[in-house]
Motif scaffolding. Structure first.
Motif, PDB file in Angstrom:
ATOM      1  N   LEU A  35      -9.145  -9.117  -0.848  1.00 53.78           N
ATOM      2  CA  LEU A  35      -9.235  -7.693  -1.456  1.00 53.78           C
ATOM      3  C   LEU A  35      -7.818  -7.147  -1.575  1.00 53.78           C
ATOM      4  O   LEU A  35      -7.181  -7.034  -0.701  1.00 53.78           O
ATOM      5  CB  LEU A  35     -10.238  -6.776  -0.694  1.00 53.78           C
ATOM      6  CG  LEU A  35     -10.471  -5.602  -1.204  1.00 53.78           C
ATOM      7  CD1 LEU A  35     -10.869  -5.267  -2.362  1.00 53.78           C
ATOM      8  CD2 LEU A  35     -11.169  -4.528  -0.034  1.00 53.78           C
ATOM      9  N   ILE A  36      -7.644  -6.843  -2.775  1.00 54.48           N
ATOM     10  CA  ILE A  36      -6.193  -6.236  -3.202  1.00 54.48           C
ATOM     11  C   ILE A  36      -6.634  -4.704  -3.352  1.00 54.48           C
ATOM     12  O   ILE A  36      -6.886  -4.371  -4.784  1.00 54.48           O
ATOM     13  CB  ILE A  36      -5.333  -7.001  -4.176  1.00 54.48           C
ATOM     14  CG1 ILE A  36      -5.296  -8.455  -3.851  1.00 54.48           C
ATOM     15  CG2 ILE A  36      -4.217  -6.332  -4.609  1.00 54.48           C
ATOM     16  CD1 ILE A  36      -4.488  -9.249  -4.868  1.00 54.48           C
ATOM     17  N   ALA A  69      -9.778 -11.451   3.612  1.00 60.10           N
ATOM     18  CA  ALA A  69      -8.568 -11.087   3.863  1.00 60.10           C
ATOM     19  C   ALA A  69      -8.249  -9.884   3.084  1.00 60.10           C
ATOM     20  O   ALA A  69      -8.911  -9.673   1.982  1.00 60.10           O
ATOM     21  CB  ALA A  69      -7.304 -12.036   3.881  1.00 60.10           C
ATOM     22  N   VAL A  70      -7.614  -8.884   3.401  1.00 60.47           N
ATOM     23  CA  VAL A  70      -7.363  -7.806   2.998  1.00 60.47           C
ATOM     24  C   VAL A  70      -5.605  -7.575   2.619  1.00 60.47           C
ATOM     25  O   VAL A  70      -4.779  -7.815   3.312  1.00 60.47           O
ATOM     26  CB  VAL A  70      -7.635  -6.613   3.669  1.00 60.47           C
ATOM     27  CG1 VAL A  70      -7.199  -5.016   3.350  1.00 60.47           C
ATOM     28  CG2 VAL A  70      -9.374  -6.398   3.776  1.00 60.47           C
ATOM     29  N   VAL A  71      -5.413  -6.883   1.341  1.00 57.68           N
ATOM     30  CA  VAL A  71      -3.941  -6.596   1.008  1.00 57.68           C
ATOM     31  C   VAL A  71      -3.984  -5.061   0.819  1.00 57.68           C
ATOM     32  O   VAL A  71      -4.809  -4.735  -0.279  1.00 57.68           O
ATOM     33  CB  VAL A  71      -3.409  -7.436  -0.203  1.00 57.68           C
ATOM     34  CG1 VAL A  71      -2.222  -7.154  -0.650  1.00 57.68           C
ATOM     35  CG2 VAL A  71      -3.446  -8.928   0.182  1.00 57.68           C
ATOM     36  N   PHE A 103      -7.008 -11.121   8.465  1.00 59.03           N
ATOM     37  CA  PHE A 103      -5.710 -10.249   8.708  1.00 59.03           C
ATOM     38  C   PHE A 103      -5.731  -9.299   7.653  1.00 59.03           C
ATOM     39  O   PHE A 103      -6.170  -9.425   6.476  1.00 59.03           O
ATOM     40  CB  PHE A 103      -4.655 -11.174   8.645  1.00 59.03           C
ATOM     41  CG  PHE A 103      -4.499 -12.185   7.413  1.00 59.03           C
ATOM     42  CD1 PHE A 103      -3.837 -11.807   6.389  1.00 59.03           C
ATOM     43  CD2 PHE A 103      -5.262 -13.477   7.713  1.00 59.03           C
ATOM     44  CE1 PHE A 103      -4.003 -12.863   5.236  1.00 59.03           C
ATOM     45  CE2 PHE A 103      -5.098 -14.527   6.499  1.00 59.03           C
ATOM     46  CZ  PHE A 103      -4.424 -13.869   5.134  1.00 59.03           C
ATOM     47  N   VAL A 104      -4.536  -8.416   7.751  1.00 58.82           N
ATOM     48  CA  VAL A 104      -4.277  -7.415   6.539  1.00 58.82           C
ATOM     49  C   VAL A 104      -2.850  -7.577   6.196  1.00 58.82           C
ATOM     50  O   VAL A 104      -1.925  -7.601   6.892  1.00 58.82           O
ATOM     51  CB  VAL A 104      -4.687  -6.039   7.042  1.00 58.82           C
ATOM     52  CG1 VAL A 104      -4.196  -4.766   6.042  1.00 58.82           C
ATOM     53  CG2 VAL A 104      -5.905  -5.826   7.576  1.00 58.82           C
ATOM     54  N   VAL A 105      -2.542  -7.675   4.886  1.00 55.13           N
ATOM     55  CA  VAL A 105      -1.172  -7.706   4.424  1.00 55.13           C
ATOM     56  C   VAL A 105      -0.837  -6.557   4.142  1.00 55.13           C
ATOM     57  O   VAL A 105      -1.488  -5.980   3.203  1.00 55.13           O
ATOM     58  CB  VAL A 105      -1.350  -8.955   3.452  1.00 55.13           C
ATOM     59  CG1 VAL A 105       0.393  -9.147   2.974  1.00 55.13           C
ATOM     60  CG2 VAL A 105      -1.642 -10.162   3.704  1.00 55.13           C
ATOM     61  N   LEU A 199      -1.523 -15.541   3.805  1.00 57.61           N
ATOM     62  CA  LEU A 199      -2.248 -15.746   2.668  1.00 57.61           C
ATOM     63  C   LEU A 199      -2.315 -17.294   2.270  1.00 57.61           C
ATOM     64  O   LEU A 199      -3.252 -17.973   1.925  1.00 57.61           O
ATOM     65  CB  LEU A 199      -2.035 -15.137   1.457  1.00 57.61           C
ATOM     66  CG  LEU A 199      -2.740 -13.507   1.440  1.00 57.61           C
ATOM     67  CD1 LEU A 199      -1.918 -12.582   0.467  1.00 57.61           C
ATOM     68  CD2 LEU A 199      -4.260 -13.510   1.598  1.00 57.61           C
ATOM     69  N   THR A 200      -1.135 -17.989   2.305  1.00 61.93           N
ATOM     70  CA  THR A 200      -0.789 -19.277   1.777  1.00 61.93           C
ATOM     71  C   THR A 200      -1.671 -20.120   2.703  1.00 61.93           C
ATOM     72  O   THR A 200      -2.310 -21.150   2.375  1.00 61.93           O
ATOM     73  CB  THR A 200       0.705 -19.562   1.908  1.00 61.93           C
ATOM     74  OG1 THR A 200       1.435 -18.810   0.994  1.00 61.93           O
ATOM     75  CG2 THR A 200       0.976 -21.200   1.602  1.00 61.93           C
ATOM     76  N   ARG A 201      -1.505 -20.123   4.158  1.00 56.67           N
ATOM     77  CA  ARG A 201      -2.323 -20.893   4.976  1.00 56.67           C
ATOM     78  C   ARG A 201      -3.872 -20.600   4.829  1.00 56.67           C
ATOM     79  O   ARG A 201      -4.716 -21.656   5.090  1.00 56.67           O
ATOM     80  CB  ARG A 201      -2.159 -20.709   6.521  1.00 56.67           C
ATOM     81  CG  ARG A 201      -2.718 -21.433   7.358  1.00 56.67           C
ATOM     82  CD  ARG A 201      -2.094 -21.314   8.922  1.00 56.67           C
ATOM     83  NE  ARG A 201      -0.674 -21.661   9.065  1.00 56.67           N
ATOM     84  CZ  ARG A 201      -0.204 -21.534   9.986  1.00 56.67           C
ATOM     85  NH1 ARG A 201      -0.649 -20.939  11.355  1.00 56.67           N
ATOM     86  NH2 ARG A 201       1.481 -21.872  10.144  1.00 56.67           N
ATOM     87  N   PHE A 202      -4.224 -19.133   4.774  1.00 56.96           N
ATOM     88  CA  PHE A 202      -5.512 -18.871   4.391  1.00 56.96           C
ATOM     89  C   PHE A 202      -6.272 -19.590   3.092  1.00 56.96           C
ATOM     90  O   PHE A 202      -7.303 -19.628   3.071  1.00 56.96           O
ATOM     91  CB  PHE A 202      -5.580 -17.422   4.281  1.00 56.96           C
ATOM     92  CG  PHE A 202      -6.922 -16.741   3.982  1.00 56.96           C
ATOM     93  CD1 PHE A 202      -8.129 -17.016   5.052  1.00 56.96           C
ATOM     94  CD2 PHE A 202      -7.360 -16.301   2.865  1.00 56.96           C
ATOM     95  CE1 PHE A 202      -9.283 -16.236   4.850  1.00 56.96           C
ATOM     96  CE2 PHE A 202      -8.696 -15.797   2.613  1.00 56.96           C
ATOM     97  CZ  PHE A 202      -9.621 -15.535   3.747  1.00 56.96           C
ATOM     98  N   LEU A 203      -5.430 -19.737   2.170  1.00 56.96           N
ATOM     99  CA  LEU A 203      -5.980 -20.208   0.720  1.00 56.96           C
ATOM    100  C   LEU A 203      -5.264 -21.697   0.628  1.00 56.96           C
ATOM    101  O   LEU A 203      -4.235 -21.841  -0.099  1.00 56.96           O
ATOM    102  CB  LEU A 203      -5.342 -19.399  -0.061  1.00 56.96           C
ATOM    103  CG  LEU A 203      -5.829 -17.853  -0.280  1.00 56.96           C
ATOM    104  CD1 LEU A 203      -5.168 -16.882  -1.075  1.00 56.96           C
ATOM    105  CD2 LEU A 203      -7.590 -18.211  -0.390  1.00 56.96           C
TER     106      LEU A 203
END
Length: 430
Positions: A35-36, A69-71, A103-105, A199-203
């Motif tokens: 979610l961005i 995940a949230v951005v 996590f939240v970015v 995010l890279t490891r998550f995706l």
């Protein structure tokens, strides 16, 4: 896990704001969702009550128990108000937190661990000072909305300026419940230009590049700009307006000590034109200052690029030109901006959020438009009549930019959704 088969992008109809859900198809394994932003400053006409909560409920039904995940690109209300759990703990932010994001970015300026103290390294002290400045500016914006807007709206001469101040000022108020929810709903990933994000490891199979914002150490021009016109200028101006204290109790002294004075309608009829002129000029200056705060906050916005196969998806939040400059002038980052597949139009269509140097990187002078099936997809979440004015070419969305986007890209705007809850775009991975 192999790369996703496709990426589904949902652009939600939130009016003046941003809310995008990216769903990465890893079937037969569960999809993974990012979610961005989730926020709005003004709902579209005719939208149902509780719009942002309805959006959050739709996101929840889509995500279910899938990895999530949230951005949050930056702190503006139109990007984070949907993370507010509400006074009863049952609002949109509570719905999103219940999805248990991994996590939240957020941008580095939101890191609560940044403190100004004698033992901090110079670079971290610079970060803390900038974050403290943004916090102080939010206090100024709050006082502008509470104390000055009602006064300006009472006078026909300043009513339009008062409306602009109200809208932009409220957008810059800190949104404490939303900010605290973002800090506590999951581990935080505070990032800056060039840094690797979780995010890279998550995706799996997706490379996520952080192109902005830069730190002060990375881009010294940000420090110089802050000292001259942005953050520090606001501190000085706040004091001159008797708005620098958080309590809001500071009173200004008479301008000419020992001389009688009058205000408003009590002025002699022959002088009221001058009083009104001074009021209008003062209101214009205050509006200019609030816009400077708006730009300063936008220059902390994350710029994220998702790369998978030949597809490149660019999500720059509300990044303005000063935020873009570091990526555009750094070859290792600039190369990622070439051949974009999907562009989330910056700052709801504001021209200074789509730099001409970036535009020319995509569409060099003299080049011909591509065939419809090969064009970049551009997604514009916006609402006309809420920001800027056509009279001075500052309206959002900017007409010239929208015309260029229609000519060069496959453009979809939330204003064309015609009552639909969201727009779907499925990007096949090749």
């Amino acid at each position: 896990m192999t790369a996703p088969k496709s990426i589904r992008i949902r652009m939600y109809q939130v009016g003046f704001g941003d809310c995008f859900l990216l769903s990465f198809d890893y079937s037969p394994k569960p999809s993974r969702h990012v979610l961005i932003d989730c926020g709005s400053m003004a709902s579209p006409k005719g939208s149902p009550p509780g719009l942002i909560k309805r959006v959050a409920a739709n996101i929840a039904s889509t995500v279910g128990n899938d990895p999530f995940a949230v951005v949050a690109t930056h702190r503006h209300t139109d990007h984070v108000s949907g993370f507010d759990p509400g006074t009863t703990g049952k609002g949109a932010g509570a719905i999103i937190a219940a999805l248990k994001p991994r996590f939240v970015v957020q941008p580095w300026t939101e890191d609560p661990g940044l403190r100004t103290n004698a033992n901090a390294p110079p670079a971290r002290r610079g970060m803390a000072l900038r974050r403290q400045t943004l916090d102080d500016l939010s206090v100024v914006a709050s006082q502008v909305v509470d104390r000055y807007v009602p006064r300006l709206r009472r006078s026909p001469a300043t009513r339009a300026i008062g409306s602009q101040l109200d809208f932009i000022g409220k957008d810059n108020i800190k949104n404490l419940r939303a900010v605290e929810n973002l800090m506590t709903m999951a581990p935080n990933d505070y990032v800056h230009a060039g840094r690797t994000t979780r995010l890279t490891r998550f995706l799996p199979g997706v490379r996520v590049h952080v192109l902005g914002p830069p730190t002060i150490k990375q881009y010294d021009n940000v420090r110089g700009q802050r000292d001259r016109d942005k953050d520090e200028f606001w501190h000085l101006q706040a004091r001159s307006l008797a708005m620098g204290s958080k309590s809001g109790t500071t009173k200004s002294a008479p301008l000419f000590e020992g001389f009688s004075s009058v205000s408003g309608r009590h002025a002699p009829a022959s002088s009221r034109w001058l009083v009104n002129a001074i009021k209008t000029e003062s209101a214009e200056q205050l509006l200019q200052l609030v816009r400077i705060l708006d730009d300063a906050m936008n220059n902390t916005s994350l710029i994220l690029l998702f790369e998978c196969g030949e597809q490149r998806l660019l999500f720059p939040g509300d990044a303005q030109i000063e935020n873009w400059e570091y990526a555009l002038n750094t070859p290792s980052l600039r190369k990622h901006l070439e051949k974009i597949s999907v562009y989330k139009v910056g700052h709801h269509g504001s021209l200074n959020a789509t730099p001409k140097s970036l535009w020319k990187l995509w569409f060099p002078d003299g080049s011909t438009p591509q065939a419809a099936g090969r064009r970049m997809v551009s997604l514009l979440s916006t609402l006309e009549g809420k920001h800027g004015h056509r009279e001075n070419d500052s309206e959002v969305p900017r007409r010239k930019l929208a015309t260029a986007l229609r000519k060069r890209t496959t453009l979809t705007s939330t204003e064309s959704l015609d009552g639909a809850e969201y727009f779907d775009e499925v990007i096949a991975i090749n």
